[in-house]
Scaffold this motif. Structure first.
Motif, short mmCIF file in Angstrom:
data_model
loop_
_atom_site.label_atom_id
_atom_site.label_comp_id
_atom_site.label_asym_id
_atom_site.label_seq_id
_atom_site.Cartn_x
_atom_site.Cartn_y
_atom_site.Cartn_z
N GLY A 160 0.80 -1.23 0.00
CA GLY A 160 0.00 0.00 0.00
C GLY A 160 0.82 1.27 0.00
N VAL A 161 2.15 1.15 -0.04
CA VAL A 161 3.02 2.33 -0.05
C VAL A 161 3.37 2.67 -1.49
N PRO A 162 2.87 3.77 -2.04
CA PRO A 162 3.15 4.12 -3.44
C PRO A 162 4.64 4.27 -3.71
N LEU A 163 5.09 3.71 -4.82
CA LEU A 163 6.51 3.77 -5.17
C LEU A 163 6.96 5.20 -5.45
N SER A 164 6.04 6.05 -5.91
CA SER A 164 6.40 7.40 -6.31
C SER A 164 6.36 8.41 -5.17
N LEU A 165 6.09 7.95 -3.95
CA LEU A 165 6.09 8.88 -2.81
C LEU A 165 7.49 9.47 -2.61
N VAL A 169 8.44 10.88 3.06
CA VAL A 169 7.07 10.41 3.30
C VAL A 169 7.01 8.90 3.23
N LYS A 170 7.71 8.33 2.26
CA LYS A 170 7.71 6.87 2.08
C LYS A 170 8.30 6.18 3.31
N ALA A 171 9.39 6.72 3.85
CA ALA A 171 10.01 6.12 5.04
C ALA A 171 9.03 6.08 6.20
N ASN A 172 8.30 7.17 6.38
CA ASN A 172 7.33 7.23 7.47
C ASN A 172 6.20 6.22 7.26
N ARG A 173 5.71 6.12 6.03
CA ARG A 173 4.61 5.20 5.74
C ARG A 173 5.07 3.74 5.88
N ILE A 174 6.29 3.43 5.44
CA ILE A 174 6.82 2.07 5.59
C ILE A 174 6.84 1.68 7.06
N GLN A 175 7.33 2.60 7.89
CA GLN A 175 7.43 2.30 9.32
C GLN A 175 6.06 2.16 9.96
N GLU A 176 5.12 2.99 9.54
CA GLU A 176 3.76 2.86 10.06
C GLU A 176 3.15 1.52 9.67
N ASN A 186 5.02 14.19 12.73
CA ASN A 186 5.05 13.85 11.31
C ASN A 186 6.30 14.48 10.71
N PRO A 187 7.27 13.68 10.26
CA PRO A 187 8.55 14.24 9.80
C PRO A 187 8.42 15.14 8.58
N GLU A 188 7.49 14.82 7.68
CA GLU A 188 7.28 15.66 6.51
C GLU A 188 6.79 17.04 6.93
N ASN A 189 5.81 17.08 7.82
CA ASN A 189 5.30 18.36 8.31
C ASN A 189 6.37 19.14 9.05
N ALA A 190 7.15 18.43 9.86
CA ALA A 190 8.19 19.09 10.64
C ALA A 190 9.25 19.73 9.73
N LEU A 191 9.69 18.98 8.72
CA LEU A 191 10.71 19.50 7.82
C LEU A 191 10.17 20.65 6.99
N GLU A 192 8.90 20.55 6.56
CA GLU A 192 8.32 21.64 5.76
C GLU A 192 8.15 22.90 6.60
N ARG A 193 7.84 22.75 7.87
CA ARG A 193 7.78 23.93 8.76
C ARG A 193 9.13 24.62 8.82
N THR A 194 10.19 23.82 8.89
CA THR A 194 11.53 24.39 8.93
C THR A 194 11.88 25.04 7.59
N ASN A 195 11.46 24.41 6.47
CA ASN A 195 11.68 25.02 5.16
C ASN A 195 11.05 26.40 5.08
N LYS A 196 9.81 26.49 5.54
CA LYS A 196 9.08 27.76 5.51
C LYS A 196 9.74 28.79 6.42
N LYS A 197 10.16 28.34 7.59
CA LYS A 197 10.81 29.23 8.54
C LYS A 197 12.12 29.76 7.97
N PHE A 198 12.92 28.88 7.39
CA PHE A 198 14.19 29.29 6.80
C PHE A 198 13.96 30.28 5.66
#
Length: 257
Positions: free
Chosen positions: A134-139, A143-150, A209-221
Motif C-alpha cells: 500500500g506504499v506508493p513507489l512514487s512517494l 514520506v515513504k520512510a514514514n509510511r513504511i514504518q507505520e 510527522n517528519p514531513e510536516n516538521a521539515l516543511e515547517r523548517t523550510n518555511k521558517k528558513f
C-alpha cells in the motif's frame, strides 16, 4: 433544507457541471487520466501547503480542486464503461465497512493501535502479499520512510520504547561519522540514509510527522532568508558582497520577528 440535503444538492451540481464541461469545453474534452495526473499531484501539494499554514479558507478551496479531479477521473471512467462516481463511492464505502469490524461487526478493540493492527491484517486477508504493497513507489523518500514504518508497526514489527529508537539513532550517527572519516562517498550516502530513516522512526514514536516538521523548517528558513534579502536591498548591497558576520546580524533579527 437540512445539511445532508444541501450537501447532496451541491454534489449533484458539481456532477452536472462536469458533464457540461466534458461535452462543451475544448480543454476539458481533451483531458485524459494521464494528462490530469500531474495536475492532481500539484493540487494535492497545494492542499498540503494550506493545511500546514492552517489557512482554513484556502483548505476549503483546495479541497474543491481535489474533489474536482476525483469527479473528473470518474467521468472519464464512465465514458469507457469502466466505472463511475457511484462505483468510486460504493467501493470506498465497502472498504471502510470491511476494515472497521469493530464498528460494523463483532470485533472488540481497546485503542487506536488495535485498529491499525486490524487494518493491516484485514488487508492481507483481502489478498495483499505484503503490508508494504500500500506504499506508493512514487512517494517522496521522507514520506515513504514514514509510511513504511507505520505499515510494519501495524503488524507488530516495531520497537517497544522511544529510548530504544533513540539508541538506534545514535548508533547510526556513529556509523555515519565513521564513514565520513573514511571518505567513502558511497558508504557515506548509505549511512546518511540510515540516519534519516532512524530519525523518522524516532519522530513517529514522538507523534511527530517528519514531513510536516521539515516543511515547517523550510518555511521558517525561507521567511528568514527573504528578510535578509530585503535588508540587503535597503543597503543597496548584494548578498554576495556581504560578509557572513553582516548577514548574521539580519538573520538574528529575522529570528526575533
Amino acid at each position: 433544507m437540512n445539511s445532508r440535503a444541501k450537501q447532496l444538492k451541491a454534489f449533484d451540481r458539481l456532477l452536472t457541471i462536469m458533464d457540461e464541461l466534458r461535452e462543451q469545453c475544448p480543454w476539458d474534452k481533451k483531458q485524459t487520466m494521464q494528462t490530469l495526473r500531474h495536475l492532481t499531484i500539484e493540487e494535492t501539494y497545494e492542499l498540503g501547503d494550506a493545511i500546514l499554514d492552517d489557512d482554513l479558507e484556502e483548505v476549503k478551496k483546495e479541497l474543491g480542486d481535489v474533489l474536482l479531479h476525483i469527479v473528473f477521473y470518474s467521468k472519464i471512467g464512465s465514458e469507457t464503461n469502466d466505472f463511475d462516481i457511484a462505483d468510486v463511492c460504493n467501493n470506498i464505502c465497502k472498504k471502510l465497512i470491511n476494515r472497521h469490524p469493530h464498528i460494523y461487526g463483532d470485533v472488540k478493540v481497546n485503542n487506536e493501535d488495535d485498529v491499525k493492527r486490524n487494518w493491516e491484517s484485514l488487508k492481507l486477508k483481502e489478498g495483499k502479499k505484503s503490508v508494504l504493497e500500500g506504499v506508493p513507489l512514487s512517494l517522496p523518500a521522507l514520506v515513504k520512510a514514514n509510511r513504511i514504518q507505520e505499515k510494519v508497526a501495524g503488524v507488530g514489527f516495531d520497537w517497544e520504547e522511544p529510548n530504544q529508537v533513540w539508541e538506534k539513532v545514535e548508533e547510526e550517527l556513529n556509523e555515519f561519522k565513521t564513514e565520513v572519516d573514511s571518505g567513502n562517498q558511497d558508504k557515506m550516502e548509505s549511512e546518511f540514509g540510515d540516519v534519516m530513516f532512524s530519525l523518522v522512526n524516532y519522530a513517529r514514536f514522538l507523534k511527530i510527522n517528519p514531513e510536516n516538521a521539515l516543511e515547517r523548517t523550510n518555511k521558517k528558513f525561507s521567511k528568514r532568508f527573504q528578510y535578509l534579502e530585503n535588508k540587503a536591498k535597503t543597503l543597496n548591497k548584494p548578498l554576495s558582497d556581504m560578509t557572513l558576520s553582516e548577514m548574521d546580524v539580519f538573520w538574528e533579527e529575522a529570528k526575533n520577528l
